[in-house]
Scaffold this motif. Structure first.
Motif, PDB file in Angstrom:
ATOM      1  N   ALA A 142       8.742  -0.637  15.820  1.00 55.84           N
ATOM      2  CA  ALA A 142       8.758   0.185  17.023  1.00 55.84           C
ATOM      3  C   ALA A 142      10.119   0.838  17.223  1.00 55.84           C
ATOM      4  O   ALA A 142      10.218   2.005  17.627  1.00 55.84           O
ATOM      5  CB  ALA A 142       8.389  -0.664  18.235  1.00 55.84           C
ATOM      6  N   GLN A 143      11.173   0.116  16.941  1.00 52.91           N
ATOM      7  CA  GLN A 143      12.519   0.658  17.108  1.00 52.91           C
ATOM      8  C   GLN A 143      12.760   1.840  16.178  1.00 52.91           C
ATOM      9  O   GLN A 143      13.334   2.855  16.585  1.00 52.91           O
ATOM     10  CB  GLN A 143      13.545  -0.443  16.870  1.00 52.91           C
ATOM     11  N   GLN A 144      12.318   1.718  14.944  1.00 54.26           N
ATOM     12  CA  GLN A 144      12.498   2.797  13.974  1.00 54.26           C
ATOM     13  C   GLN A 144      11.781   4.065  14.433  1.00 54.26           C
ATOM     14  O   GLN A 144      12.314   5.172  14.338  1.00 54.26           O
ATOM     15  CB  GLN A 144      11.959   2.368  12.606  1.00 54.26           C
ATOM     16  N   LEU A 145      10.560   3.913  14.952  1.00 58.81           N
ATOM     17  CA  LEU A 145       9.788   5.076  15.400  1.00 58.81           C
ATOM     18  C   LEU A 145      10.368   5.660  16.681  1.00 58.81           C
ATOM     19  O   LEU A 145      10.510   6.878  16.818  1.00 58.81           O
ATOM     20  CB  LEU A 145       8.328   4.673  15.606  1.00 58.81           C
ATOM     21  N   ALA A 146      10.715   4.819  17.623  1.00 64.08           N
ATOM     22  CA  ALA A 146      11.252   5.297  18.901  1.00 64.08           C
ATOM     23  C   ALA A 146      12.572   6.032  18.727  1.00 64.08           C
ATOM     24  O   ALA A 146      12.867   6.991  19.451  1.00 64.08           O
ATOM     25  CB  ALA A 146      11.426   4.119  19.854  1.00 64.08           C
ATOM     26  N   GLN A 147      13.360   5.603  17.746  1.00 66.22           N
ATOM     27  CA  GLN A 147      14.670   6.220  17.509  1.00 66.22           C
ATOM     28  C   GLN A 147      14.599   7.419  16.567  1.00 66.22           C
ATOM     29  O   GLN A 147      15.622   8.018  16.239  1.00 66.22           O
ATOM     30  CB  GLN A 147      15.630   5.165  16.962  1.00 66.22           C
ATOM     31  N   GLY A 148      13.380   7.779  16.123  1.00 60.14           N
ATOM     32  CA  GLY A 148      13.202   8.962  15.289  1.00 60.14           C
ATOM     33  C   GLY A 148      13.635   8.798  13.848  1.00 60.14           C
ATOM     34  O   GLY A 148      13.802   9.786  13.135  1.00 60.14           O
ATOM     35  N   ARG A 149      13.792   7.572  13.395  1.00 60.80           N
ATOM     36  CA  ARG A 149      14.224   7.339  12.016  1.00 60.80           C
ATOM     37  C   ARG A 149      13.086   7.433  11.015  1.00 60.80           C
ATOM     38  O   ARG A 149      13.323   7.518   9.811  1.00 60.80           O
ATOM     39  CB  ARG A 149      14.899   5.965  11.913  1.00 60.80           C
ATOM     40  N   VAL A 150      11.846   7.367  11.522  1.00 57.57           N
ATOM     41  CA  VAL A 150      10.666   7.486  10.668  1.00 57.57           C
ATOM     42  C   VAL A 150       9.661   8.411  11.338  1.00 57.57           C
ATOM     43  O   VAL A 150       9.745   8.698  12.530  1.00 57.57           O
ATOM     44  CB  VAL A 150      10.006   6.113  10.405  1.00 57.57           C
ATOM     45  N   PHE A 205       0.834  -1.195   0.000  1.00 56.47           N
ATOM     46  CA  PHE A 205       0.000   0.000   0.000  1.00 56.47           C
ATOM     47  C   PHE A 205       0.873   1.251   0.000  1.00 56.47           C
ATOM     48  O   PHE A 205       0.639   2.194  -0.763  1.00 56.47           O
ATOM     49  CB  PHE A 205      -0.910  -0.019   1.224  1.00 56.47           C
ATOM     50  N   ALA A 206       1.881   1.287   0.863  1.00 63.20           N
ATOM     51  CA  ALA A 206       2.745   2.461   0.980  1.00 63.20           C
ATOM     52  C   ALA A 206       3.519   2.734  -0.301  1.00 63.20           C
ATOM     53  O   ALA A 206       3.789   3.896  -0.641  1.00 63.20           O
ATOM     54  CB  ALA A 206       3.709   2.284   2.154  1.00 63.20           C
ATOM     55  N   GLN A 207       3.863   1.681  -1.025  1.00 65.13           N
ATOM     56  CA  GLN A 207       4.601   1.848  -2.280  1.00 65.13           C
ATOM     57  C   GLN A 207       3.779   2.578  -3.334  1.00 65.13           C
ATOM     58  O   GLN A 207       4.330   3.192  -4.241  1.00 65.13           O
ATOM     59  CB  GLN A 207       5.046   0.483  -2.805  1.00 65.13           C
ATOM     60  N   SER A 208       2.459   2.529  -3.205  1.00 63.77           N
ATOM     61  CA  SER A 208       1.593   3.191  -4.173  1.00 63.77           C
ATOM     62  C   SER A 208       1.375   4.662  -3.839  1.00 63.77           C
ATOM     63  O   SER A 208       0.736   5.384  -4.593  1.00 63.77           O
ATOM     64  CB  SER A 208       0.235   2.480  -4.242  1.00 63.77           C
ATOM     65  N   ARG A 209       1.905   5.111  -2.700  1.00 62.89           N
ATOM     66  CA  ARG A 209       1.779   6.501  -2.278  1.00 62.89           C
ATOM     67  C   ARG A 209       3.133   7.205  -2.407  1.00 62.89           C
ATOM     68  O   ARG A 209       4.154   6.583  -2.646  1.00 62.89           O
ATOM     69  CB  ARG A 209       1.287   6.582  -0.825  1.00 62.89           C
ATOM     70  N   GLN A 210       3.127   8.505  -2.235  1.00 60.15           N
ATOM     71  CA  GLN A 210       4.376   9.272  -2.332  1.00 60.15           C
ATOM     72  C   GLN A 210       5.049   9.373  -0.968  1.00 60.15           C
ATOM     73  O   GLN A 210       5.350  10.440  -0.475  1.00 60.15           O
ATOM     74  CB  GLN A 210       4.085  10.666  -2.900  1.00 60.15           C
ATOM     75  N   TRP A 211       5.304   8.222  -0.389  1.00 61.86           N
ATOM     76  CA  TRP A 211       5.929   8.191   0.922  1.00 61.86           C
ATOM     77  C   TRP A 211       7.340   7.605   0.803  1.00 61.86           C
ATOM     78  O   TRP A 211       7.667   6.879  -0.142  1.00 61.86           O
ATOM     79  CB  TRP A 211       5.117   7.330   1.888  1.00 61.86           C
ATOM     80  N   THR A 212       8.145   7.908   1.771  1.00 67.50           N
ATOM     81  CA  THR A 212       9.484   7.332   1.840  1.00 67.50           C
ATOM     82  C   THR A 212       9.417   6.087   2.705  1.00 67.50           C
ATOM     83  O   THR A 212       9.147   6.179   3.910  1.00 67.50           O
ATOM     84  CB  THR A 212      10.482   8.338   2.442  1.00 67.50           C
ATOM     85  N   LEU A 213       9.629   4.930   2.094  1.00 66.41           N
ATOM     86  CA  LEU A 213       9.497   3.667   2.810  1.00 66.41           C
ATOM     87  C   LEU A 213      10.776   3.297   3.546  1.00 66.41           C
ATOM     88  O   LEU A 213      11.881   3.429   3.007  1.00 66.41           O
ATOM     89  CB  LEU A 213       9.155   2.528   1.840  1.00 66.41           C
TER      90      LEU A 213
END
Length: 229
Positions: A142-150, A124-132
Motif C-alpha cells: 500500500a505504501q508503494q502505491l500511495a507514494q506513486g512508486r509503482v 507470476f509477475a516475474q514471468s511477465r514483462q513487468w518491472t517488479l
C-alpha cells in the motif's frame, strides 16, 4: 486424544501485517482469519500453539529445515513450495487482485508492480514483462502505491480487502480487478514441515471437523463480509 498428542507444542509460523488474514491486534496478539483457523485446529487437537513471526520470503526454507512445524497462512501450491513443504487440507479458495489508479493496465510491458517477496504473485509477475518492486510485508504494498512508486499492486484478494479498508489506500480512487489466472487462483492451505509428516493427517482431520461443526463459518463471519470456504 492421546497423552502425547495433548502435550504437543506446535511451532506455527505467522505473518503479522496482513489483515484480515493474519495481524497483531491492539494488545499485540496474533489474530485474523488464518490465525484463528490455526488456533481452532490446535484447540481441536489439544495442542499448544507457539506463534513464530515469519515472512513469505523465508517460510518455505524454515519449514524445510524444520525451524517451523506449520505455516499458519494461506499458501497456494506452487512447484517451488511443493519441494519445500507438505500441504494441509485447503481451507479456502484464493484469487488475486490487481489494484491501481483508474486507467492503469496491468498487461502493459514495463508496468511497475508491487508484490510481496516469495509470494505466488511475485512468481507470476516475474514471468511477465513487468518491472517488479518486491517488498517484505503486505503493508509496504500500500505504501508503494500511495507514494506513486509503482503503477499498481498484485496481492491475494483477502489481503486487498484489508488494504482497501485502511490508510493509505482508503482515500484514493482505485480500481480493483480480480485476477483468475491459473497461477494466481487455487486452494489455499497451511504448509507443513516435511520433517513432521505425521502432522498432516491430524491437521486435515481437524479442519474437516471444524467445517462440519460450524467453526469455519464463525471465523469467516468474524473477519470477512462474504463466505470464502
Amino acid at each position: 486424544m492421546s497423552a502425547s498428542q495433548a502435550a504437543e507444542v506446535v511451532r506455527m509460523g505467522v505473518l503479522g501485517h496482513v489483515p484480515p488474514m493474519s495481524y497483531r491486534n491492539a494488545q499485540g496478539e496474533f489474530v485474523g482469519y488464518s490465525v484463528d483457523m490455526a488456533r481452532a485446529v490446535c484447540q481441536d487437537l489439544g495442542w499448544t500453539c507457539q506463534w513464530v513471526p515469519t515472512s513469505l520470503a523465508t517460510v518455505a526454507d524454515e519449514l524445510k529445515q524444520g525451524q517451523l512445524d506449520v505455516a499458519a497462512m494461506s499458501l497456494l501450491s506452487t512447484p517451488e513450495r511443493r519441494s519445500h513443504m507438505l500441504f494441509a487440507r485447503p481451507y479456502y479458495t484464493s484469487i488475486s487482485a490487481w489494484v491501481a489508479r483508474p486507467g492503469v493496465a496491468l498487461e502493459a510491458p514495463g508496468t511497475r508492480v508491487a508484490v510481496v517477496q516469495g509470494s505466488a504473485q511475485a512468481r507470476f509477475a516475474q514471468s511477465r514483462q513487468w518491472t517488479l518492486v518486491e517488498v517484505k510485508t503486505h503493508t509496504e504494498l500500500a505504501q508503494q502505491l500511495a507514494q506513486g512508486r509503482v503503477d499498481g499492486l498484485l496481492a491475494p484478494m483477502m489481503t486487498v480487502v484489508g488494504l482497501m479498508a485502511a490508510q493509505p489506500l482508503q482515500s484514493l480512487q482505485l480500481q480493483v480487478q480480480p485476477r483468475r489466472d491459473p497461477e494466481l487462483t487455487g486452494a489455499a492451505s497451511f504448509g507443513i514441515s516435511p520433517m513432521r509428516p505425521e502432522l498432516k493427517p491430524l491437521i486435515d482431520g481437524a479442519l474437516e471437523r471444524l467445517e462440519r461443526n460450524g467453526v469455519y463459518d464463525k471465523i469467516n463471519s468474524r473477519y470477512l463480509p462474504f463466505k470464502v470456504n
